[in-house]
Scaffold this active site. Structure first.
Site, short mmCIF file in Angstrom:
data_model
loop_
_atom_site.label_atom_id
_atom_site.label_comp_id
_atom_site.label_asym_id
_atom_site.label_seq_id
_atom_site.Cartn_x
_atom_site.Cartn_y
_atom_site.Cartn_z
N CYS A 241 -2.75 8.33 4.62
CA CYS A 241 -2.66 7.52 3.40
C CYS A 241 -3.80 7.85 2.44
CB CYS A 241 -2.72 6.03 3.76
SG CYS A 241 -1.34 5.46 4.78
N GLU B 82 0.89 -1.17 0.00
CA GLU B 82 0.00 0.00 0.00
C GLU B 82 0.91 1.20 0.00
OE1 GLU B 82 -1.64 3.26 1.37
OE2 GLU B 82 -2.32 2.10 3.10
#
Length: 458
Positions: A263, A229
């Site tokens: 994020c 990720e």
């Protein structure tokens, strides 16, 4: 040996330091994990669940110690109370769905044959966690990996040097065997050498695109699975029928919370031209009300960025955009020291030729552009190398679904943003990486299928 140093963004002091392991020491840790994993996997699933959740509770018991540590290490204001709410929510959900997610897939059974597919643990899972939400990002993989029967070796970011240590100590006090869940301090070279030597059975990495590429290169030829990720440039799109106040509150918070170091933070916003002026005015009012300052002060709503070099990158993107014609709407805050303490910024008259609309900023800046149609917004949202989340604002669910189907992203939000729902798969596309955490799919990625074809009569 290298000495890892956590430099506090509060005052530039060394908050913590730890020596790294050499290759021999690191390999010994992995060997212990591999031996311990065999017995751990043999334990009943419910016993593993109970021990992991006891470890989660043990982390919660030291939250009053953790919150100021996080402020010192990465700058988040203490007023927000740390991460334990999300940490526990994610672990609780993964515990709740474990029996169903890890159950055998029964294919058939009759007098002659029994056939089924079992989910078995990989073995030793290597988790490399980031500093921006250091507890919540780590638990995404640590809890389900342990529950599924893996041993976990955790390497945390230097900026949040103490987090892995705190987690491993808490889980050990709760009864998780210390060799089953280990925290390690490693240099980049030793990390790469371990992966290249086939030390691990699965690697889960959250961090930069460059870091993810390094992990995949190290694993090349080992057939070790790598889940990543990585970067993001998450868009928000405000349609003409949106609840304007809710859109401003949520999208600007999504862009600025945690000093923009999220994020799935909002990094670019596209607003229907009919709402653009009102959206912008409300957004400016919201940002001007922020209080930048020492994160240990409970009045502070925005702390410093985690590191001066991160703030330097955001300042560079802003300066370049202004030089190319962008308009900055927030005057420099008095507390902006030119270092880690950075004024949050809203930019208009931006284009996708500017780095601030293309490169990941990971800081408190957002560019806002007017659009005239869904088609224009979709084209702009997809004009990115990244694809983590997108936030759509409309009162029409069917329209949101139709637009969402055309966006290259891992998650589509409607009328919310910057939230990770543990019942949904956390995933991305393009340079955001590949793989999936949490949800039932998270368990699938942390285990491998094993088929049983049993013939009863010969």
């Amino acid at each position: 040996m290298t000495l890892l140093k956590c430099i506090s963004p509060i005052d530039g002091s060394i908050f913590a330091e730890r020596p790294t392991l050499n290759m021999s020491q690191a390999s010994e840790c992995v060997d212990r994990a591999r031996r311990a994993q065999i017995d751990w996997a043999k334990r009943p699933l419910q016993e593993r669940i109970d021990l992991v959740m006891a470890g989660v509770a043990a982390v919660g018991a030291i939250n009053d110690q953790i919150v100021p540590e996080l402020a010192w290490m990465m700058g988040r204001p203490v007023r927000y109370g740390g991460e334990f709410g999300g940490f526990a929510e994610r672990a609780n959900h993964m515990a709740k769905i474990a029996h169903r997610s890890l159950a055998n897939i029964e294919v058939s059974e009759d007098a002659s044959f029994k056939r089924y597919i079992k989910r078995v643990p990989h073995g030793v899972v290597f988790v490399v966690a980031p500093w921006n939400y250091p507890y919540m990002t780590a638990i995404n993989s640590v809890a389900p990996a342990l529950i599924a029967g893996n041993a976990v070796v955790l390497k945390h970011a230097t900026q949040t040097l103490l987090v892995g240590e705190r987690m491993a100590e808490a889980f050990a006090t709760a009864g998780v065997p210390s060799d089953v869940f280990q925290n390690v301090f490693l240099s980049h070279d030793t990390t790469n050498d371990l992966i290249a030597s086939n030390a691990f059975d699965f690697v889960n990495f959250t961090g930069s695109v460059g870091g993810g590429a390094a992990m995949e290169k190290a694993a090349a030829g080992t057939f070790t699975g790598v889940g990543t990720e990585l970067g993001g440039k998450d868009p928000g799109y405000v349609m003409e029928d949106a609840d304007l106040d809710a859109a401003v509150d949520t999208l600007i918070d999504g862009a600025m919370f945690n000093a923009g170091q999220c994020c799935c933070g909002i990094e670019r916003i596209y607003v229907h031209e009919s709402l653009f002026d009102n959206f912008l005015a409300k957004a400016i009012e919201t940002v001007k009300a922020y209080k930048l300052g020492n994160p240990l002060d409970r009045e502070t709503t925005m702390g410093p960025m985690a590191n001066v070099r991160f703030a330097d990158e955001v300042r560079a993107q802003i300066s370049e955009a202004i030089a190319d014609g962008a308009t900055a709407h927030i005057d420099s805050f008095a507390e902006d020291d030119g270092g880690a303490y950075l004024t949050p910024q809203i930019l208009t008259n931006v284009t996708h030729d500017m780095r601030v609309m293309r490169d990941e900023s990971f800081g408190p800046v957002v560019g806002i552009m007017p659009v005239s149609s869904d088609a224009e917004a979709i084209a702009l949202m997809n004009d990115s190398e990244f694809g983590l989340t997108a936030s759509l604002w409309t009162r029409d669910v069917e329209r949101a679904m139709a637009v969402g189907d055309q966006i290259e992203t891992g998650t589509v939000f409607m009328n919310r943003a910057d939230y990770l729902d543990p019942s949904l798969c956390w995933t991305g596309c393009k340079n955001t990486g590949r793989g999936g955490g949490l949800s039932e799919i998270g368990y699938h990625n942390l285990t491998r299928p094993k088929s049983y074809h049993l013939k009863k009569v010969t």
